[in-house]
Design a protein around this motif. Sequence first.
Motif, PDB file in Angstrom:
ATOM      1  N   ASN A  41      -3.017  79.373 -17.243  1.00  0.00           N
ATOM      2  CA  ASN A  41      -1.683  78.800 -17.143  1.00  0.00           C
ATOM      3  C   ASN A  41      -1.774  77.271 -17.203  1.00  0.00           C
ATOM      4  N   ALA A  42      -1.242  76.670 -18.257  1.00  0.00           N
ATOM      5  CA  ALA A  42      -1.344  75.215 -18.459  1.00  0.00           C
ATOM      6  C   ALA A  42      -0.645  74.431 -17.350  1.00  0.00           C
ATOM      7  N   GLU A  43       0.491  74.877 -16.913  1.00  0.00           N
ATOM      8  CA  GLU A  43       1.213  74.168 -15.842  1.00  0.00           C
ATOM      9  C   GLU A  43       0.419  74.223 -14.537  1.00  0.00           C
ATOM     10  N   ARG A  44      -0.194  75.355 -14.260  1.00  0.00           N
ATOM     11  CA  ARG A  44      -1.018  75.471 -13.052  1.00  0.00           C
ATOM     12  C   ARG A  44      -2.231  74.532 -13.149  1.00  0.00           C
ATOM     13  N   ARG A  46      -2.363  71.654 -14.596  1.00  0.00           N
ATOM     14  CA  ARG A  46      -1.872  70.300 -14.279  1.00  0.00           C
ATOM     15  C   ARG A  46      -1.644  70.133 -12.780  1.00  0.00           C
ATOM     16  N   ARG A  47      -1.063  71.144 -12.137  1.00  0.00           N
ATOM     17  CA  ARG A  47      -0.830  71.055 -10.693  1.00  0.00           C
ATOM     18  C   ARG A  47      -2.150  70.962  -9.933  1.00  0.00           C
TER      19      ARG A  47
END
Length: 105
Positions: A41-44, A46-47
Motif C-alpha cells: 500500500n503506497a499510502e501506508r 508514506r505514513r
Amino acid sequence: IWKEEVFGPVLCMTKFNTEEEAIELANDSIYGLTHYAHTYNAERRRRLAYKLQSGMLVMNQVELVSSAPFGGVKQSGNSREGGVWGLEDFCIVKAVSGLNGDDDE
C-alpha cells in the motif's frame, strides 16, 4: 529483546491490531537505527516513513543505496556517515554579519 538494539540474524515479531499500534510498538525503544516494513500500500508506506522513528527505513526488502546516509536516532546516534551528510560532521557553521559595511579608515 524487543526493546534492545540487537545486531545479528535476529527477527523480532509480535502481534498488533492496527497500524497505529504497530507504529507505537516499533517506536517504543530508546534505540532507532533501522526499521523494516513490508506493505504494498503506497499510502501506508508514506505514513510509515513519516511516523517511524529511525535513521533508516527499509521497505519491501529494497535495500538502501551505498550513497544513502547511514545512522540512527535516539541512543543509536544522531550523526550520519556517507555522502554529504557524513561530511557535515567535519564542518563548523559560522554566522557572520556586517561584512559588506563601509570601512571606517
